[in-house]
Design a protein around this motif. Structure first.
Motif, PDB file in Angstrom:
ATOM      1  N   ASP A 199      52.747  26.990  62.197  1.00  0.00           N
ATOM      2  CA  ASP A 199      51.269  27.149  62.705  1.00  0.00           C
ATOM      3  C   ASP A 199      51.063  25.751  63.508  1.00  0.00           C
ATOM      4  N   LYS A 200      51.455  24.737  62.942  1.00  0.00           N
ATOM      5  CA  LYS A 200      51.310  23.283  63.732  1.00  0.00           C
ATOM      6  C   LYS A 200      51.896  23.600  65.078  1.00  0.00           C
ATOM      7  N   SER A 201      52.928  24.044  65.107  1.00  0.00           N
ATOM      8  CA  SER A 201      53.506  24.310  66.643  1.00  0.00           C
ATOM      9  C   SER A 201      52.692  25.071  67.556  1.00  0.00           C
ATOM     10  N   ILE A 202      52.272  26.187  67.009  1.00  0.00           N
ATOM     11  CA  ILE A 202      51.437  26.978  67.601  1.00  0.00           C
ATOM     12  C   ILE A 202      50.216  26.582  68.148  1.00  0.00           C
ATOM     13  N   TYR A 203      49.548  25.626  67.417  1.00  0.00           N
ATOM     14  CA  TYR A 203      48.421  24.857  68.133  1.00  0.00           C
ATOM     15  C   TYR A 203      48.879  23.935  69.050  1.00  0.00           C
ATOM     16  N   LYS A 204      50.064  22.901  69.099  1.00  0.00           N
ATOM     17  CA  LYS A 204      50.547  21.960  69.770  1.00  0.00           C
ATOM     18  C   LYS A 204      51.046  22.663  70.861  1.00  0.00           C
ATOM     19  N   GLU A 205      51.214  24.124  71.046  1.00  0.00           N
ATOM     20  CA  GLU A 205      51.759  24.649  72.233  1.00  0.00           C
ATOM     21  C   GLU A 205      50.307  24.736  73.043  1.00  0.00           C
ATOM     22  N   LYS A 206      49.444  25.358  72.334  1.00  0.00           N
ATOM     23  CA  LYS A 206      48.213  26.047  72.942  1.00  0.00           C
ATOM     24  C   LYS A 206      47.450  24.616  73.463  1.00  0.00           C
ATOM     25  N   THR A 207      47.636  23.603  72.946  1.00  0.00           N
ATOM     26  CA  THR A 207      46.910  22.173  73.184  1.00  0.00           C
ATOM     27  C   THR A 207      47.609  21.660  74.541  1.00  0.00           C
ATOM     28  N   ALA A 208      49.024  21.783  74.717  1.00  0.00           N
ATOM     29  CA  ALA A 208      49.647  21.473  75.711  1.00  0.00           C
ATOM     30  C   ALA A 208      49.474  22.090  77.066  1.00  0.00           C
ATOM     31  N   ALA A 209      48.916  23.387  77.070  1.00  0.00           N
ATOM     32  CA  ALA A 209      48.579  23.958  78.152  1.00  0.00           C
ATOM     33  C   ALA A 209      47.410  23.378  78.987  1.00  0.00           C
ATOM     34  N   TYR A 210      46.564  22.559  78.051  1.00  0.00           N
ATOM     35  CA  TYR A 210      45.512  21.893  78.871  1.00  0.00           C
ATOM     36  C   TYR A 210      45.991  20.248  79.170  1.00  0.00           C
ATOM     37  N   LEU A 211      46.983  19.778  78.710  1.00  0.00           N
ATOM     38  CA  LEU A 211      47.234  18.574  78.842  1.00  0.00           C
ATOM     39  C   LEU A 211      48.213  18.183  80.225  1.00  0.00           C
ATOM     40  N   ASN A 212      47.891  17.073  80.856  1.00  0.00           N
ATOM     41  CA  ASN A 212      48.779  16.668  81.971  1.00  0.00           C
ATOM     42  C   ASN A 212      49.925  15.844  81.623  1.00  0.00           C
ATOM     43  N   SER A 213      49.862  15.449  80.322  1.00  0.00           N
ATOM     44  CA  SER A 213      51.145  14.580  79.809  1.00  0.00           C
ATOM     45  C   SER A 213      51.149  14.714  78.432  1.00  0.00           C
ATOM     46  N   ALA A 214      52.179  14.441  77.537  1.00  0.00           N
ATOM     47  CA  ALA A 214      52.321  14.467  76.209  1.00  0.00           C
ATOM     48  C   ALA A 214      51.419  13.703  75.356  1.00  0.00           C
ATOM     49  N   LYS A 215      50.812  14.111  74.434  1.00  0.00           N
ATOM     50  CA  LYS A 215      49.908  13.149  73.503  1.00  0.00           C
ATOM     51  C   LYS A 215      50.189  13.356  72.235  1.00  0.00           C
ATOM     52  N   PRO A 216      50.105  12.403  71.148  1.00  0.00           N
ATOM     53  CA  PRO A 216      50.347  12.643  69.918  1.00  0.00           C
ATOM     54  C   PRO A 216      49.230  13.568  69.298  1.00  0.00           C
ATOM     55  N   ILE A 217      49.705  14.514  68.443  1.00  0.00           N
ATOM     56  CA  ILE A 217      48.740  15.485  67.843  1.00  0.00           C
ATOM     57  C   ILE A 217      49.082  15.693  66.516  1.00  0.00           C
ATOM     58  N   TYR A 218      48.101  15.377  65.724  1.00  0.00           N
ATOM     59  CA  TYR A 218      48.089  15.515  63.965  1.00  0.00           C
ATOM     60  C   TYR A 218      47.325  16.338  63.662  1.00  0.00           C
ATOM     61  N   PHE A 219      47.513  16.632  62.226  1.00  0.00           N
ATOM     62  CA  PHE A 219      46.797  17.546  61.448  1.00  0.00           C
ATOM     63  C   PHE A 219      46.142  16.931  60.296  1.00  0.00           C
ATOM     64  N   ALA A 220      44.869  17.060  59.743  1.00  0.00           N
ATOM     65  CA  ALA A 220      44.165  16.613  58.778  1.00  0.00           C
ATOM     66  C   ALA A 220      43.373  17.451  58.092  1.00  0.00           C
ATOM     67  N   GLY A 221      43.338  17.507  56.776  1.00  0.00           N
ATOM     68  CA  GLY A 221      42.717  18.257  55.862  1.00  0.00           C
ATOM     69  C   GLY A 221      41.540  17.562  55.223  1.00  0.00           C
ATOM     70  N   LEU A 222      40.747  18.150  54.388  1.00  0.00           N
ATOM     71  CA  LEU A 222      39.616  17.439  53.487  1.00  0.00           C
ATOM     72  C   LEU A 222      39.846  17.584  51.965  1.00  0.00           C
ATOM     73  N   LYS A 223      39.827  16.501  51.434  1.00  0.00           N
ATOM     74  CA  LYS A 223      40.209  16.618  50.149  1.00  0.00           C
ATOM     75  C   LYS A 223      38.717  16.195  49.357  1.00  0.00           C
ATOM     76  N   TYR A 224      38.426  17.147  48.507  1.00  0.00           N
ATOM     77  CA  TYR A 224      37.105  16.876  48.032  1.00  0.00           C
ATOM     78  C   TYR A 224      37.446  16.033  46.423  1.00  0.00           C
ATOM     79  N   GLY A 225      36.601  15.035  46.273  1.00  0.00           N
ATOM     80  CA  GLY A 225      36.660  14.351  45.092  1.00  0.00           C
ATOM     81  C   GLY A 225      36.018  15.109  43.941  1.00  0.00           C
ATOM     82  N   ALA A 226      35.754  14.234  42.810  1.00  0.00           N
ATOM     83  CA  ALA A 226      35.090  14.826  41.352  1.00  0.00           C
ATOM     84  C   ALA A 226      33.664  14.518  41.810  1.00  0.00           C
TER      85      ALA A 226
END
Length: 356
Positions: A199-226
């Motif tokens: 799934d990360k690769s799919i998102y990276k590929e779709k993002t790359a279609a709009y980029l003129n050069s490679a950029k770092p791409i990361y993925f972050a979730g949300l962690k809910y506390g008590a």
């Protein structure tokens, strides 16, 4: 595409033309961008709200405030004041905005927090009052191109990524998709747990279609506390929840609660940055009474909590349990290290250059 989108399409074209012209004027130098000696890190997005900028700013503060003297600068959206203001013990959400107030409440002993619509005017004021500041993190300044930021971190949600969104008013984009190229780092936020590499690769590929050069791409979730109690009463968290929020999308919170075995009976959703009033407390009280026999708890976000507490609205519902759900950004160790190393290197290297 919805039928209404055909009606909105001409307005989106006009909006695209206006924003494209503005960006072009900066690109060719007809409008000037101001750099600063102090390192500047922008956390922003292409869309209008809801990408998790404040949790991400807090993520950076959690990881970096023990290593550097940091300041946070925000526009202070929704405040009743104007111009530059430095957060102090006497500040309120009405003075500096709910999100800067939330950040100040958490980090006031570690970080300088300020607000100002004109960032290039606010930055010298921060440095004049706090000359020890080694870097400034700017919340929601990706479109503030009068500032020549040293690092642009662009956030876009996993659920509504920029490459699937449309310009206002058809969608929620403030400017065209191609402007993702101004980012130095791209982060997909609010990602589901155990996101696969495929799934990360799919998102990276779709993002790359709009980029003129490679950029770092990361993925972050949300962690809910008590959840923790907001009022003064001796309450305990019930299994049934009435969710009260003034955020763009409360759905991720609902899903997180239900994954933890809680049952969300109702969601009382107010507009983003909503200023709660006395009549809202009456509405909450009425909904609570309907479910009061079910061991029910009112649950809200940290952003909403600062306004409910500061404006003394909780005093209108003293016998109702109100709890706050803390949230923080969560990344894989490898991606977190890569991103933080980039930010740390910028701060260290630029400050070293300014000392020469």
């Amino acid at each position: 595409m919805r039928f209404v989108d055909f009606l909105l399409f001409p307005f989106a074209l006009i909006y695209d033309g206006v924003t494209a012209l503005r960006n072009r004027m900066f690109d060719v130098g007809l409008k000037k961008s101001q750099p600063f000696e102090v390192p500047t890190v922008v956390v922003g997005n292409l869309a209008v709200g809801g990408t998790g900028k404040t949790p991400f700013v807090e993520f950076l503060l959690n990881r970096l405030s023990s290593k550097f003297n940091l300041s946070v600068l925000s526009r202070g959206y929704g405040r009743k004041t104007h111009g530059y203001r430095l957060a102090t013990e006497t500040s309120s959400p009405a003075d500096i905005g709910d999100e800067p107030f939330q950040i100040y409440s958490k980090y006031k002993n570690k970080v300088c927090v300020a607000v100002g619509e004109e960032r290039i005017l606010a930055i010298p004021m921060i440095l004049a009052e706090n000359p020890v500041v080694e870097a400034i993190v700017l919340d929601d300044a990706f479109q503030h191109r009068y500032l020549a930021a040293d690092l642009n971190i662009l956030l876009t949600t996993y659920q509504k990524p920029f490459f699937s969104d449309y310009l206002l008013p058809m969608g929620r984009l403030r400017e065209g998709r191609k402007n993702v190229n101004r980012a130095d780092i791209i982060v997909f936020t609010k990602c589901p747990q155990n996101l696969s590499e495929k799934d990360k690769s799919i998102y990276k590929e779709k993002t790359a279609a709009y980029l003129n050069s490679a950029k770092p791409i990361y993925f972050a979730g949300l962690k809910y506390g008590a959840p923790y109690a907001l009022g003064k009463g001796d309450f305990s968290l019930g299994d049934n929840i009435i969710l009260v929020t003034g955020i763009v999308d409360p759905e991720p919170i609902r899903l997180a609660l239900e994954n933890k075995g809680k049952r969300v009976l109702e969601i009382l959703a107010f507009p983003d940055h909503y200023a709660y009033k006395a009549q809202d407390m009456e509405k909450i009280k009425g909904i609570y009474k309907i479910h009061s026999a079910k061991n029910v708890t009112i649950l809200t976000t940290e952003k909403d909590a600062v306004k409910l507490k500061d404006n003394r609205l909780l005093e209108l519902i003293p016998d109702i349990p109100v709890f706050v759900l803390p949230v923080e950004v969560e990344m894989t160790r490898n991606e977190e290290e890569q991103l933080l190393n980039r930010v740390e290197s910028l701060i260290i290297n630029k400050n070293a250059e300014s000392e020469i």
